[in-house]
Design an enzyme around this catalytic site. Structure first.
Site, mmCIF file in Angstrom:
data_model
loop_
_atom_site.group_PDB
_atom_site.id
_atom_site.type_symbol
_atom_site.label_atom_id
_atom_site.label_comp_id
_atom_site.label_asym_id
_atom_site.label_seq_id
_atom_site.Cartn_x
_atom_site.Cartn_y
_atom_site.Cartn_z
ATOM 1 N N ASN A 270 0.713 -1.278 -0.122
ATOM 2 C CA ASN A 270 -0.009 0.050 0.061
ATOM 3 C C ASN A 270 0.881 1.284 -0.021
ATOM 4 O OD1 ASN A 270 -1.739 2.070 0.220
ATOM 5 N ND2 ASN A 270 -2.583 1.482 2.586
ATOM 6 N N HIS B 184 -9.593 1.347 5.361
ATOM 7 C CA HIS B 184 -8.054 1.557 5.819
ATOM 8 C C HIS B 184 -8.256 2.692 7.074
ATOM 9 C CE1 HIS B 184 -3.958 2.984 6.485
ATOM 10 N NE2 HIS B 184 -3.683 1.561 5.832
ATOM 11 N N GLY C 268 2.993 2.789 10.513
ATOM 12 C CA GLY C 268 3.746 3.634 10.594
ATOM 13 C C GLY C 268 4.571 4.049 11.618
ATOM 14 N N LYS D 8 0.299 4.266 -0.248
ATOM 15 C CA LYS D 8 -0.589 5.663 0.242
ATOM 16 C C LYS D 8 -0.250 6.542 -0.724
ATOM 17 C CE LYS D 8 -0.144 3.319 4.576
ATOM 18 N NZ LYS D 8 0.113 3.541 6.085
ATOM 19 N N GLU E 295 -6.502 4.792 7.788
ATOM 20 C CA GLU E 295 -6.438 6.588 7.429
ATOM 21 C C GLU E 295 -7.900 6.948 6.693
ATOM 22 O OE1 GLU E 295 -2.843 5.567 5.399
ATOM 23 O OE2 GLU E 295 -1.767 5.240 7.373
ATOM 24 N N GLU F 46 -5.222 -4.574 10.855
ATOM 25 C CA GLU F 46 -4.166 -3.424 11.218
ATOM 26 C C GLU F 46 -4.261 -2.629 12.422
ATOM 27 O OE1 GLU F 46 -2.209 -2.389 6.877
ATOM 28 O OE2 GLU F 46 -3.889 -1.058 7.301
ATOM 29 N N SER G 150 3.871 -1.635 10.353
ATOM 30 C CA SER G 150 5.199 -1.789 10.497
ATOM 31 C C SER G 150 6.027 -3.257 10.214
ATOM 32 C CB SER G 150 5.820 -1.247 11.823
ATOM 33 O OG SER G 150 5.314 -0.025 12.061
HETATM 34 P P1 13P Z 1 3.097 0.653 7.741
HETATM 35 O O1 13P Z 1 3.823 -0.743 6.984
HETATM 36 O O2 13P Z 1 4.037 1.839 6.943
HETATM 37 O O3 13P Z 1 3.219 0.572 9.038
HETATM 38 O O4 13P Z 1 1.876 0.823 6.851
HETATM 39 C C1 13P Z 1 0.837 -0.261 7.247
HETATM 40 C C2 13P Z 1 -0.356 0.203 6.279
HETATM 41 O O5 13P Z 1 -1.095 0.909 6.777
HETATM 42 C C3 13P Z 1 -0.584 -0.646 5.346
HETATM 43 O O6 13P Z 1 -1.946 -0.383 4.951
#
Ligand code: 13P
Length: 256
Positions: A10, A97, A175, A12, A99, A169, A215
């Protein structure tokens, strides 16, 4: 039962068309045959999907979008519909997601409408769920996951669920560099599978793949994928560099 590993990048809001092209050329040249028993998916931003689509056309790498509208077409400024994604040979779509939930206010009902719209077009949802640190510390992990799974899958048929993947997640691991321990992740995944068994029956729940996200890195992908209810990864940061994503996949396959 053996569930095929599914590892998705992903990206983003990273990588326009030229960076997407650069990444995929390197990535596709290096991806090892040993990863062929693992489904590999890349989710670039919308504007990079056309470039990505051409490059992955004759490979085993599949494309995902990071979002889609719950509406068909018309006066929805800034939105992208399922037909547009299909035209670019997009196979999967990331929905729910954290976010999208926290920054753009997507509710379980909106996510549910998007999952149904995606399935009408035969797109495969990657349906994300997960708790915040506050919710976990307040002992609400199971309640939050139950509400998200029930709400997101409300009225979704068994047939459509079987074409979907779930992604657990934990928001506090996204992140942040803080990964859920393999035990914490396994516990949550087993609980999500028990919810699917409650709603769809045990046989169906055993077939559904549940990715872990938060992560995931080359250094922890093997141990995470070694857990019985973890069937893949949804990767942010560590998927942005071809070499790191390749290593992450190779280690995941070795550890599964
Ligand atoms: P990270 O791997 O950067 O923690 O992000 C995870 C994520 O949100 C994947 O959709």
């Amino acid at each position: 039962m053996a569930r095929k590993l599914i590892i998705a990048a992903n990206w983003k809001m990273n990588k326009g068309p030229s960076e997407t092209g650069g990444f995929l050329k390197t990535f596709l040249a290096k991806i090892a045959p040993s990863t062929s028993n693992c489904e590999v998916v890349v989710a670039p931003p919308f504007v990079s999907l056309a470039t990505a689509s051409e490059l992955v056309a004759n490979s085993n790498v599949e494309l995902a979008a990071q979002n889609v509208s719950e509406y068909d077409s018309g006066a929805y400024t800034g939105e992208i519909n399922v037909v547009m994604l299909k035209e670019l040979f997009v196979r999967h779509v990331i929905l729910g997601h954290s976010e999208r939930r926290s920054i753009y206010g997507e509710t379980d009902a909106v996510i549910n409408a998007k999952i149904k719209k995606a399935r009408e077009a035969n797109l495969k949802p990657i349906f994300c769920i997960g708790e915040t640190l506050e919710e976990r510390e307040a002992g609400k992990l199971e309640e939050v996951l139950r509400t998200q799974v029930r709400g997101g899958l409300d009225g979704v048929s068994e047939k459509d669920l079987l074409e979907s993947v779930l992604a657990y997640e934990p928001v506090w691991a996204i992140g942040t560099g803080v990964t859920a321990s393999p035990e914490q992740a396994q516990e949550a995944h087993a609980f999500v599978r028990s919810l699917l068994a409650e709603f769809y029956g045990a046989a169906v729940s055993e077939k559904i793949r549940i990715q872990y996200g938060g992560s995931v890195k080359p250094g922890n992908s093997a141990e995470l994928m070694g857990q019985p209810d973890i069937d893949g990864a949804l990767v942010g940061g560590a998927s942005l560099e071809a070499q790191s994503f390749l290593e992450l996949i190779e280690n995941a396959v070795a550890g599964a």
